[in-house]
Design an enzyme around this catalytic site. Structure first.
Site, PDB file in Angstrom:
ATOM      1  N   PHE A   2     -45.927 -54.915 -76.557  1.00 24.08           N
ATOM      2  CA  PHE A   2     -44.586 -54.392 -76.866  1.00 24.08           C
ATOM      3  C   PHE A   2     -43.689 -55.498 -77.446  1.00 24.08           C
ATOM      4  O   PHE A   2     -43.206 -55.392 -78.580  1.00 24.08           O
ATOM      5  CB  PHE A   2     -44.008 -53.785 -75.577  1.00 24.08           C
ATOM      6  CG  PHE A   2     -42.533 -53.603 -75.567  1.00 24.08           C
ATOM      7  CD1 PHE A   2     -41.880 -52.969 -76.627  1.00 24.08           C
ATOM      8  CD2 PHE A   2     -41.779 -54.046 -74.485  1.00 24.08           C
ATOM      9  CE1 PHE A   2     -40.501 -52.801 -76.596  1.00 24.08           C
ATOM     10  CE2 PHE A   2     -40.410 -53.875 -74.455  1.00 24.08           C
ATOM     11  CZ  PHE A   2     -39.762 -53.257 -75.507  1.00 24.08           C
ATOM     12  N   TYR A  43     -46.370 -80.265 -66.691  1.00 20.53           N
ATOM     13  CA  TYR A  43     -46.862 -80.759 -67.992  1.00 20.53           C
ATOM     14  C   TYR A  43     -45.757 -81.489 -68.745  1.00 20.53           C
ATOM     15  O   TYR A  43     -46.011 -82.476 -69.427  1.00 20.53           O
ATOM     16  CB  TYR A  43     -47.404 -79.601 -68.847  1.00 20.53           C
ATOM     17  CG  TYR A  43     -48.902 -79.428 -68.764  1.00 20.53           C
ATOM     18  CD1 TYR A  43     -49.486 -78.884 -67.621  1.00 20.53           C
ATOM     19  CD2 TYR A  43     -49.739 -79.806 -69.810  1.00 20.53           C
ATOM     20  CE1 TYR A  43     -50.859 -78.711 -67.527  1.00 20.53           C
ATOM     21  CE2 TYR A  43     -51.107 -79.634 -69.729  1.00 20.53           C
ATOM     22  CZ  TYR A  43     -51.667 -79.093 -68.592  1.00 20.53           C
ATOM     23  OH  TYR A  43     -53.030 -78.929 -68.512  1.00 20.53           O
ATOM     24  N   THR A  89     -36.619 -54.936 -70.455  1.00 22.70           N
ATOM     25  CA  THR A  89     -36.461 -54.745 -71.899  1.00 22.70           C
ATOM     26  C   THR A  89     -37.167 -53.453 -72.299  1.00 22.70           C
ATOM     27  O   THR A  89     -38.170 -53.081 -71.694  1.00 22.70           O
ATOM     28  CB  THR A  89     -37.045 -55.962 -72.647  1.00 22.70           C
ATOM     29  OG1 THR A  89     -36.352 -57.133 -72.199  1.00 22.70           O
ATOM     30  CG2 THR A  89     -36.893 -55.854 -74.141  1.00 22.70           C
ATOM     31  N   TYR A 128     -48.181 -60.597 -60.077  1.00 20.15           N
ATOM     32  CA  TYR A 128     -47.355 -60.836 -61.258  1.00 20.15           C
ATOM     33  C   TYR A 128     -46.303 -61.906 -60.969  1.00 20.15           C
ATOM     34  O   TYR A 128     -46.205 -62.904 -61.684  1.00 20.15           O
ATOM     35  CB  TYR A 128     -46.702 -59.522 -61.681  1.00 20.15           C
ATOM     36  CG  TYR A 128     -45.936 -59.594 -62.977  1.00 20.15           C
ATOM     37  CD1 TYR A 128     -46.594 -59.696 -64.197  1.00 20.15           C
ATOM     38  CD2 TYR A 128     -44.538 -59.534 -62.985  1.00 20.15           C
ATOM     39  CE1 TYR A 128     -45.884 -59.752 -65.388  1.00 20.15           C
ATOM     40  CE2 TYR A 128     -43.829 -59.582 -64.169  1.00 20.15           C
ATOM     41  CZ  TYR A 128     -44.505 -59.685 -65.375  1.00 20.15           C
ATOM     42  OH  TYR A 128     -43.797 -59.739 -66.552  1.00 20.15           O
TER      43      TYR A 128
END
Ligand code: UDP
Length: 310
Positions: A12, A158, A174, A144
């Protein structure tokens, strides 16, 4: 001309971002395993000579000589990410590791699609980036939420260890065209139900809230963040908040529907109140969502009307 990799590019958000970056004259590579993404979303891109699609999973290492990486690959709707939770967790964690390794090797800038889910069932309202969240690590949303939280941790390590140029966007709810008919999230469910005069499914009593951002505004925010000198995290979303029950009534009215409301059990760990504080993104990035809910819902309803005819 920049070379830009979008993981999850057939999804999406990825498909809208790909179209926009191609229109701006970039070379775009979309990598997607088509788990929830769909090649149909890339129809406007496939004929472009500056576009390349690669069917692969971000769980496996990959290499492309690129200037920018948008790491969007991950199922994002609760029914889809809960279907195979171990795969979801691996997609987030191995996915970001592979993207970070690519950024380290090539010097590419990296933007991570993180999420409002890192705040869990937030005890702070509206949610600011400084809030550490309230996530149940054992619940059905954890694959999730914790996957995305772990990804943020890896990015920051990192940056500290390898000095890479990476950015974190925390994306709030969204909506828009290119969502799947079976996506299962509230905006697409309510529109599809209202268009066919079927019952509108409210989970719980509908007093929980969400704030909805139209896709073009979100894409603008992602690009502004990538172009900025900031690392974030930044909340990206629209603070226009609705109680779910009021949202259902609004959709029924807007689409002139005869749908009735039905009440179904509330899934566990469903966040109670969600509204982004976007003052940081406004000030630093010039982010300013403009599309009204009325305009956005109409465009999305047009899309689903066409999709149902096809
Ligand atoms: N929801 C609902 N009916 C639906 C789908 C979702 O009432 O058909 C509710 C859901 O319980 C949640 C909110 O709408 O409180 C937003 O759910 P969604 O799946 O869109 O995304 P989330 O923000 O929870 O990840």
């Amino acid at each position: 001309m920049k070379k830009i990799l979008i993981t999850g590019g057939a999804g999406f958000i990825g498909s809208h971002l790909a179209k926009r970056l191609l229109d701006e004259g970039n070379f775009v590579i979309c990598l997607d395993n088509l788990y929830t993404g769909d090649l149909k979303n890339l129809t406007p891109c496939l004929e472009n000579k500056n576009f390349k699609f690669v069917e692969a999973s971000v769980i496996d290492p990959y290499f492309f000589e690129v200037d920018e990486i948008y790491n969007l690959a991950c199922p994002a709707s609760p029914p889809h990410y809960q279907k195979d939770p171990i795969f979801t967790f691996k997609t987030s964690v191995f996915g970001i590791l592979n993207a970070l390794e690519l950024a380290k090797k090539t010097g590419a800038k990296l933007l991570q699609a993180s999420t409002s889910e890192v705040y869990g069932d937030a005890k702070e309202y509206p949610q600011k980036e400084s809030y550490f969240g309230n996530v149940n690590p054992n619940g059905i949303r954890a694959c999730y939420d914790e996957g995305k939280r772990a990804a943020e941790t890896l990015i920051c390590d990192y940056i500290r260890k390898h000095d890479i140029n990476a950015k974190i966007a925390r994306i709030f709810n969204t909506y828009g065209p290119n969502m799947r008919l079976d996506d299962g999230r509230v905006v697409s469910n309510f529109i599809i139900q209202a268009l066919s005069n079927n019952d509108i499914t409210i989970y719980g009593d509908g007093t929980q809230s969400r704030s909805f951002c139209y896709i073009s505004d979100l894409v603008e925010g992602l690009i502004l963040l990538m172009q900025s000198n900031y690392q974030g995290p930044f909340n990206l979303g629209n603070p226009d908040e609705f109680k779910i029950i009021d949202f259902a009534k609004y959709v029924i009215e807007l689409l002139n529907s005869n749908s009735k409301l039905v009440f179904l059990p509330l899934p566990s760990d469903d966040p109670t109140k969600r509204k982004p504080d976007i003052s940081f993104a406004k000030e630093k990035l010039g982010f300013n969502p403009r599309v009204t809910i009325q305009e956005g819902l109409k465009k999305t309803a047009e899309y689903f009307t066409e999709l149902q005819k096809a």
